[in-house]
Design a protein around this motif. Structure first.
Motif, PDB file in Angstrom:
ATOM      1  N   ALA A  47       0.831  -1.211   0.000  1.00 39.51           N
ATOM      2  CA  ALA A  47       0.000   0.000   0.000  1.00 39.51           C
ATOM      3  C   ALA A  47       0.861   1.254   0.000  1.00 39.51           C
ATOM      4  N   LEU A  48       2.008   1.206   0.659  1.00 35.79           N
ATOM      5  CA  LEU A  48       2.933   2.342   0.634  1.00 35.79           C
ATOM      6  C   LEU A  48       3.456   2.574  -0.776  1.00 35.79           C
ATOM      7  N   ARG A  49       3.910   1.493  -1.410  1.00 34.56           N
ATOM      8  CA  ARG A  49       4.461   1.638  -2.770  1.00 34.56           C
ATOM      9  C   ARG A  49       3.389   2.052  -3.771  1.00 34.56           C
ATOM     10  N   ASP A  50       2.145   1.638  -3.537  1.00 34.23           N
ATOM     11  CA  ASP A  50       1.049   1.994  -4.439  1.00 34.23           C
ATOM     12  C   ASP A  50       0.517   3.402  -4.205  1.00 34.23           C
ATOM     13  N   GLY A  51       0.955   4.029  -3.110  1.00 34.02           N
ATOM     14  CA  GLY A  51       0.483   5.377  -2.812  1.00 34.02           C
ATOM     15  C   GLY A  51      -0.850   5.430  -2.095  1.00 34.02           C
ATOM     16  N   ARG A  52      -1.311   4.289  -1.556  1.00 36.48           N
ATOM     17  CA  ARG A  52      -2.587   4.297  -0.839  1.00 36.48           C
ATOM     18  C   ARG A  52      -2.453   4.861   0.571  1.00 36.48           C
ATOM     19  N   VAL A  53      -1.242   4.824   1.123  1.00 37.32           N
ATOM     20  CA  VAL A  53      -0.977   5.438   2.428  1.00 37.32           C
ATOM     21  C   VAL A  53       0.335   6.195   2.357  1.00 37.32           C
ATOM     22  N   ASP A  54       0.534   7.108   3.295  1.00 37.02           N
ATOM     23  CA  ASP A  54       1.744   7.934   3.324  1.00 37.02           C
ATOM     24  C   ASP A  54       2.832   7.329   4.207  1.00 37.02           C
ATOM     25  N   VAL A  55       2.412   6.662   5.265  1.00 34.69           N
ATOM     26  CA  VAL A  55       3.335   6.065   6.223  1.00 34.69           C
ATOM     27  C   VAL A  55       2.610   4.869   6.823  1.00 34.69           C
ATOM     28  N   ALA A  56       3.365   3.863   7.285  1.00 32.83           N
ATOM     29  CA  ALA A  56       2.699   2.662   7.797  1.00 32.83           C
ATOM     30  C   ALA A  56       3.536   1.968   8.857  1.00 32.83           C
ATOM     31  N   PHE A  57       2.829   1.310   9.784  1.00 33.92           N
ATOM     32  CA  PHE A  57       3.451   0.393  10.721  1.00 33.92           C
ATOM     33  C   PHE A  57       3.463  -0.973  10.040  1.00 33.92           C
ATOM     34  N   VAL A  58       4.644  -1.467   9.695  1.00 33.01           N
ATOM     35  CA  VAL A  58       4.778  -2.678   8.892  1.00 33.01           C
ATOM     36  C   VAL A  58       5.257  -3.834   9.765  1.00 33.01           C
ATOM     37  N   TRP A  59       4.491  -4.931   9.738  1.00 35.55           N
ATOM     38  CA  TRP A  59       4.922  -6.131  10.442  1.00 35.55           C
ATOM     39  C   TRP A  59       6.039  -6.794   9.643  1.00 35.55           C
ATOM     40  N   LEU A  60       7.132  -7.143  10.313  1.00 34.54           N
ATOM     41  CA  LEU A  60       8.243  -7.827   9.677  1.00 34.54           C
ATOM     42  C   LEU A  60       8.170  -9.328   9.971  1.00 34.54           C
ATOM     43  N   PRO A  61       8.632 -10.166   9.033  1.00 31.60           N
ATOM     44  CA  PRO A  61       9.333  -9.790   7.791  1.00 31.60           C
ATOM     45  C   PRO A  61       8.369  -9.290   6.725  1.00 31.60           C
TER      46      PRO A  61
ATOM     47  N   VAL B 109      -2.236 -17.647  24.814  1.00 30.55           N
ATOM     48  CA  VAL B 109      -1.162 -18.131  25.676  1.00 30.55           C
ATOM     49  C   VAL B 109       0.182 -17.740  25.064  1.00 30.55           C
ATOM     50  N   LEU B 110       1.082 -17.258  25.902  1.00 29.26           N
ATOM     51  CA  LEU B 110       2.389 -16.804  25.443  1.00 29.26           C
ATOM     52  C   LEU B 110       3.192 -17.956  24.846  1.00 29.26           C
ATOM     53  N   LEU B 111       3.814 -17.715  23.697  1.00 29.49           N
ATOM     54  CA  LEU B 111       4.771 -18.648  23.114  1.00 29.49           C
ATOM     55  C   LEU B 111       6.153 -18.294  23.674  1.00 29.49           C
ATOM     56  N   THR B 112       6.750 -19.215  24.379  1.00 33.66           N
ATOM     57  CA  THR B 112       7.956 -18.893  25.151  1.00 33.66           C
ATOM     58  C   THR B 112       9.256 -19.043  24.374  1.00 33.66           C
ATOM     59  N   ASP B 113       9.230 -19.695  23.213  1.00 30.97           N
ATOM     60  CA  ASP B 113      10.494 -20.027  22.547  1.00 30.97           C
ATOM     61  C   ASP B 113      10.535 -19.602  21.080  1.00 30.97           C
ATOM     62  N   VAL B 114       9.850 -18.523  20.740  1.00 34.81           N
ATOM     63  CA  VAL B 114       9.900 -18.004  19.366  1.00 34.81           C
ATOM     64  C   VAL B 114      10.322 -16.539  19.410  1.00 34.81           C
ATOM     65  N   GLU B 115      10.936 -16.085  18.342  1.00 36.78           N
ATOM     66  CA  GLU B 115      11.395 -14.696  18.314  1.00 36.78           C
ATOM     67  C   GLU B 115      10.197 -13.751  18.266  1.00 36.78           C
ATOM     68  N   PRO B 116      10.335 -12.552  18.818  1.00 34.69           N
ATOM     69  CA  PRO B 116       9.206 -11.622  18.878  1.00 34.69           C
ATOM     70  C   PRO B 116       8.918 -10.984  17.521  1.00 34.69           C
ATOM     71  N   LEU B 117       7.740 -10.431  17.418  1.00 32.51           N
ATOM     72  CA  LEU B 117       7.385  -9.637  16.243  1.00 32.51           C
ATOM     73  C   LEU B 117       8.126  -8.306  16.313  1.00 32.51           C
ATOM     74  N   GLN B 118       8.680  -7.871  15.182  1.00 31.56           N
ATOM     75  CA  GLN B 118       9.251  -6.541  15.073  1.00 31.56           C
ATOM     76  C   GLN B 118       8.365  -5.734  14.121  1.00 31.56           C
ATOM     77  N   VAL B 119       8.102  -4.501  14.511  1.00 31.90           N
ATOM     78  CA  VAL B 119       7.264  -3.614  13.702  1.00 31.90           C
ATOM     79  C   VAL B 119       8.106  -2.413  13.280  1.00 31.90           C
ATOM     80  N   ALA B 120       8.109  -2.137  11.996  1.00 29.24           N
ATOM     81  CA  ALA B 120       8.860  -1.001  11.458  1.00 29.24           C
ATOM     82  C   ALA B 120       7.906   0.105  11.064  1.00 29.24           C
ATOM     83  N   LEU B 121       8.316   1.339  11.279  1.00 27.29           N
ATOM     84  CA  LEU B 121       7.623   2.469  10.695  1.00 27.29           C
ATOM     85  C   LEU B 121       8.271   2.704   9.335  1.00 27.29           C
ATOM     86  N   ALA B 122       7.471   2.733   8.286  1.00 23.81           N
ATOM     87  CA  ALA B 122       8.032   2.794   6.937  1.00 23.81           C
ATOM     88  C   ALA B 122       7.307   3.816   6.085  1.00 23.81           C
ATOM     89  N   TRP B 123       8.036   4.345   5.097  1.00 23.70           N
ATOM     90  CA  TRP B 123       7.453   5.237   4.102  1.00 23.70           C
ATOM     91  C   TRP B 123       8.297   5.123   2.838  1.00 23.70           C
TER      92      TRP B 123
END
Length: 295
Positions: free
Chosen positions: A135-149, A257-271
């Motif tokens: 949506a960022l590349r298409d111009g539908r939004v100006d800035v976004a919180f992007v879930w990685l990967p 229920v918390l998953l105890t042995d997986v890496e956390p979600l990282q969220v990037a602010l992107a534009w």
């Protein structure tokens, strides 16, 4: 050679008829014909061949019209950049996010930005399963919180938020109510997934492969959060999600229920990389400040 003349060329090429092009350009047909002849004389090549129904580009005309289009697009971008700075503290900022976004940071950032920029209307735009980067590349939004990967091609991004992942279970599940579980504890459970996201995105969320080298037991597919949670609640499968989703989508027929042995979600602010939008820069500064306070 002027931009006005380039618009003449592109419009003539699009219409294939000087009369129709003149009508769209609000000039007389003789004036447009004269302008075309003047350009052909200046360039030293014929740009269009005349026929009974109108005109068609010559080989030289096709190349020159293509360059004219690029020139006009660039001119429009220059004008847009000037307009953004002219707007200053007024206008609209479209903020993209997915499901629960970056948790409370998403809502707090929009509220604080609106407080600092009372003349700007902040429009939240929700997307599903990795679509916020597109949506960022298409111009539908100006800035976004992007879930990685995610595919960040053409985007500038900085990580602003991290949070643990949880497993969503029907409330009557034997693991419901525990403080935490290993991903291997739910290895035999069918797992919700989506065909709408890239495979690398699906595999990361599914923890595929698992720590013991096994693969998930794939369950039903879904197109959005609501479809996913309905199927989990009815006992068709389990799902993996960020902790904030457990808070934002709390319901009595679900247990998180918390998953105890997986890496956390990282969220990037992107534009879009190189964006000159001052509102985007202002929003990014707000997010940075709030994220720093949360650390």
């Amino acid at each position: 050679m002027e931009l006005r003349q380039m618009r003449y060329l592109v419009t003539i090429a699009d219409e294939g008829n000087i009369g129709r092009a003149a009508t769209l350009l609000y000039v007389s047909q003789p004036a447009l014909s004269y302008a075309l002849k003047s350009l052909e004389k200046e360039f030293g090549v014929r740009l269009f061949e005349r026929h009974a129904g109108g005109v068609i580009e010559t080989a030289a005309g096709r190349d020159i019209v293509a360059e004219a289009r690029r020139l006009l697009d660039q001119a429009d971008r220059v004008t847009a950049a000037a307009e953004r700075h002219l707007l200053g503290r007024t206008g609209v900022l479209r903020v993209g996010f997915e499901a629960s976004g970056a948790g409370e940071l998403t809502t707090r950032a929009r509220a604080e930005f609106a407080r600092r920029h009372p003349g700007v209307r902040v429009e939240p735009k929700r997307f599903d399963w990795g679509e916020e980067a597109t949506a960022l590349r298409d111009g539908r939004v100006d800035v976004a919180f992007v879930w990685l990967p995610n595919d960040l091609t053409g985007l500038y991004a900085e990580i602003v938020h991290r949070e643990p992942r949880v497993v969503g279970l029907p409330s009557g599940h034997s693991l419901a109510g525990r403080d935490g579980v290993s991903v291997l504890d739910v290895n035999d459970e069918p797992l919700m997934w989506t065909e709408r996201a890239p495979r690398v995105w699906v595999d990361w969320w599914a923890v595929n492969p698992r720590p013991d080298g096994s693969t998930p037991r794939w369950g039903p597919t879904n197109n959005n959060v609501e479809e996913m949670l309905e199927q989990v609640a009815e006992g068709a499968a389990v799902c993996f999600a960020p902790l904030s989703m457990a808070r934002y989508y709390a319901r009595p027929d679900l247990s998180w229920v918390l998953l105890t042995d997986v890496e956390p979600l990282q969220v990037a602010l992107a534009w879009v990389d190189g964006s000159g939008n001052p509102l985007v820069r202002g929003f990014a500064q707000v997010v940075r400040e709030l994220a720093a306070d949360d650390r």
